[in-house]
Design a protein around this motif. Structure first.
Motif, short mmCIF file in Angstrom:
data_model
loop_
_atom_site.label_atom_id
_atom_site.label_comp_id
_atom_site.label_asym_id
_atom_site.label_seq_id
_atom_site.Cartn_x
_atom_site.Cartn_y
_atom_site.Cartn_z
N GLU A 1 0.81 -1.13 0.02
CA GLU A 1 0.07 -0.10 -0.12
C GLU A 1 0.74 1.22 -0.02
O GLU A 1 0.47 2.05 -0.74
N VAL A 2 2.05 1.07 0.61
CA VAL A 2 3.03 2.22 0.85
C VAL A 2 3.25 2.57 -0.61
O VAL A 2 3.41 3.83 -1.03
N ILE A 3 3.96 1.52 -1.25
CA ILE A 3 4.40 1.70 -2.68
C ILE A 3 3.34 2.28 -3.83
O ILE A 3 3.46 3.25 -4.48
N ASP A 4 2.15 1.77 -3.63
CA ASP A 4 0.77 2.37 -4.21
C ASP A 4 0.92 3.88 -4.02
O ASP A 4 0.67 4.34 -4.99
N ILE A 5 0.78 4.26 -2.64
CA ILE A 5 0.81 5.81 -2.45
C ILE A 5 1.95 6.40 -3.02
O ILE A 5 1.69 7.62 -3.63
N LEU A 6 3.02 6.09 -2.92
CA LEU A 6 4.33 6.69 -3.55
C LEU A 6 4.23 6.73 -4.98
O LEU A 6 4.58 7.71 -5.61
N LYS A 7 3.65 5.56 -5.62
CA LYS A 7 3.59 5.85 -7.03
C LYS A 7 2.63 6.81 -7.65
O LYS A 7 2.79 7.41 -8.74
N LYS A 8 1.60 6.90 -6.76
CA LYS A 8 0.54 7.77 -7.25
C LYS A 8 0.88 9.13 -6.99
O LYS A 8 0.42 10.14 -7.61
N ALA A 9 1.91 9.52 -6.06
CA ALA A 9 2.11 10.78 -5.54
C ALA A 9 2.88 11.51 -6.79
O ALA A 9 3.67 11.08 -7.55
#
Lengths: 459, 459
Positions: B309-317
């Motif tokens: 989920e963290v990587i998802d958020i970072l990628k969306k940023a």
């Protein structure tokens, strides 16, 4: 819920359902019933789990072996046995982690020698549950005492290049590859290639560093591991042990003794109050009379006497000593025992001949003795050693040089006497010796989780 | 009487005579008066000593220099200054230990770099009075938390021959003479001649030993020094530091996070309560907003989120990352910062890719991730790292072998899974990182009494 919580709130929980997780210490099986001696290790007392053949998993439960971890659901009920305030009537007993038939720790008496070889399993026995609980509680008592009394806890460094106590007694530490050591021009190992750029050691004392903090914070203590390379296989020597080293500014030898006495009584009382079951067990199975001895200590007044007076008493005693008492020398174990028996309690021995004591101790006006003090306690001998520190720069430097101390390496320590120096004192207490005193255990290997002694560094 | 006692009982002591001993932090002289800024180091606040020319030693007193130790007798009186509740009207000021004009610590702002070179004197400055007091109090808070909650304090060994974390990261310890090493038949150094009869190291973790005690006492913690040989000169690396490593039986990853959160809040609140002056000082002179940040932490709920989920958020940023976020990899400092900002508080990141984590961590059902958790806090990044431990013998052995662990050397550790094993979890917290978080100090060298870093092992 832990065993400890359940014991603390046994009455509130009577007839209530509880869930417990822990280990099977013993398992007695009957045709229609079974009794599991259960412990999760949170308190010394075990809990009896009773189950019967109305449970549909009865046959499965009967197969559960000693050492297994289990989950128990059941009702807290009054026990028919007088010695336990309650027991658990199981509704469910679930095997979590199995344990084989040949599990080394069985519900019988194992020798301490055998258990030393099973160092990673011995915490599961009653004896080591008691010893290591007392070790933990006494540790906390020490922190509690000093923090309540306004001392600062200092983490003095373990790795050091300052060769204070003599590097022959210290372990060398290195990152160099021992099989491929580079040599310098003189043919010696090139320590400039080592991580710190010079030879380094693990320390045998935090005292010198501790003093630098005492002269800034007034009252400090250290509590950490210490190392000695002594190649000695006795009951009281280990190569790794823990030490407490308090250091107090504006404090002379009398003040130091006040602190030592006050601290020891606090620790003993704290342990008696917090570990009644563990002390009871040690009293019964390790040293008869232990509890009485500890309770007596708290109420006693510690004798204060000089080394000279001790030798006088020893010389007058109608005993054929193995080692003749001598005004110039240290006293032997037989003397320690005689003196604590003579006074019927702990004895502070002060003003030791300077030639047998360390270079940083305060020289007395007689120029023959130093303001040092050893505390001798009945049953354990020397428990603490301390001194007033030499606060006069010139006197200290002269003495350091005379005893071959590298004054360059400890110039910072010496400088404390230049920059607002003051009368100050400190002592050291070997933590393992304290635990031996608190439990009655005679071998240091049995009060350290994983003892390190010559040839022995397993686990 | 200590400064601390006097501040605690200022009202009771008003108009009474007291005797104080401590050091001159500053000395302002006027023709008819003098003002000594006085501290004995027992509390953060100083005391103002006022003397006048009615004292017959007036001229002598005026000569007393900064850094000297003095004895003061005087009356506690109300102070005309608003910021201090009282001051001392001196009847007597006696010089105990002189201090020369060139004393390095003067009443002015010294750079932290300069003070590092005066490591043995810097505890006498306001900054280090605050930092090392907080260090001491936070240490006690940790012991207090665990002891109150029924944990056993275990002294795991520092010297070890079990090569668990990889010996290339550990210091070798030896009693051999490096200049005269004997070789065995293969031409290698004959370690059988060493004190323990084999190669030994100082440890980088007490975890494996800690687990053996958790499976006997249910809940345990360690708190002791740890060593890494990393040749790294950054603000956050030291070769010697202190670690806390709790280990809890019958506890899964969720339970572990509950404990980490509860413990951290306890330590922070304890420090806020016990060190208000020190925190105030750090807030003003080290990190603006420190106090607010700490108070906020205690009230916050920590976010729990998976690595995926963290990587998802970072990628969306909508940010151009220096390091591209990747589902298979660790996260970078820039990511840590983004995530704690994103959630506005501490974040637990769970379920990490197994290939970047240690061999003893519990493999999740997906067979790709492990039940590991890192706690990221605003301003300090990763503060704790923990995991559920693999409790299945076969799975653990297979993974150990795959990662090149010497399973023979840790057979005792593996055996824990055979002898009544259970779900259990633990974490490690670097103590210095905690102190940096509590004080706002950015360089690890400034939170350790005598820091050890590559090339730097003075004092």
């Amino acid at each position: 819920m832990t065993n400890k919580e359940l014991y603390e709130k046994a009455k509130e929980n009577l007839n209530k359902k509880v869930t417990l997780q822990g280990w099977v210490r013993n398992h007695r099986k009957q045709k229609e019933f079974g009794f599991i001696d259960f412990s999760d290790g949170t308190c010394f007392k075990h809990i009896q789990i009773v189950y019967d053949n109305k449970l549909k998993e009865f046959d499965e439960i009967q197969k559960i072996r000693v050492g297994s971890s289990i989950l128990v659901e059941g009702k807290v009920v009054e026990s028919p046995k007088e010695e336990q305030p309650f027991e658990i009537q199981a509704k469910k007993v679930e095997l979590l982690g199995d344990c084989p038939e040949d599990y080394p720790i069985q519900p019988k008496k194992h020798s301490r020698e055998f258990l030393r070889e099973q160092a990673y399993l011995r915490p599961r026995t009653n004896l080591f549950q008691a010893v290591f609980r007392i070790r933990s509680v006494a540790s906390f008592a020490i922190h509690d005492y000093f923090q309540k009394n306004g001392y600062l806890y200092v983490h003095t460094p373990l790795i050091t290049t300052a060769d204070c106590e003599g590097s022959d007694q210290m372990f060398k530490v290195t990152t160099l590859d021992l099989n491929h050591l580079e040599k310098d021009e003189e043919g010696k190992v090139d320590l400039s290639k080592d991580l710190f750029g010079k030879g380094s050691y693990i320390t045998g004392s935090g005292q010198l560093h501790g003093e630098t903090f005492a002269l800034a914070f007034d009252k400090i203590y250290t509590f950490g591991p210490t190392f000695r390379t002594e190649n000695s296989n006795t009951k009281t020597h280990a190569n790794e042990f823990w030490m407490i080293e308090p250091e107090i500014a504006f404090c002379d030898l009398e003040g130091l003794m006040d602190i030592e006495e006050d601290m020891l009584k606090y620790i003993v009382q704290f342990t008696l109050d917090t570990c009644p079951d563990e002390i009871e067990f040690c009293d019964k199975f390790v040293e008869n009379g232990l509890k009485d001895r500890l309770e007596k200590l708290v109420k006693s007044n510690f004798t204060r006497i000089t080394h000279k007076e001790v030798i006088d008493i020893l010389k007058k005693a109608k005993i054929k000593w193995e080692f003749e008492p001598n005004y110039e020398e240290d006293i032997a174990k037989e003397h320690e025992k005689y003196i604590t028996d003579y006074f019927g309690g702990p004895v502070f021995i002060t003003n030791w001949p300077k030639d047998i004591k360390a270079w940083y101790m305060k020289i007395n006006p007689d120029n023959k003795t130093v303001a040092a003090v050893d505390l001798e306690v009945p049953g354990a001998g020397e428990l603490m050693g301390g001194s007033q520190r030499e606060e006069l720069y010139d006197v200290l430097v002269e003495r350091a040089k005379k005893l071959g101390v590298d004054t360059e390496a400890v110039s910072w320590y010496l400088n404390l006497r230049k920059y607002g120096g003051c009368v100050h004192s400190g002592f050291g207490m070997g933590f393992e010796r304290l635990i031996m005193y608190l439990t009655g255990i005679e071998n240091i290997r049995d009060v350290i989780p994983y003892p390190r002694t010559p040839g022995n560094c397993d686990y």
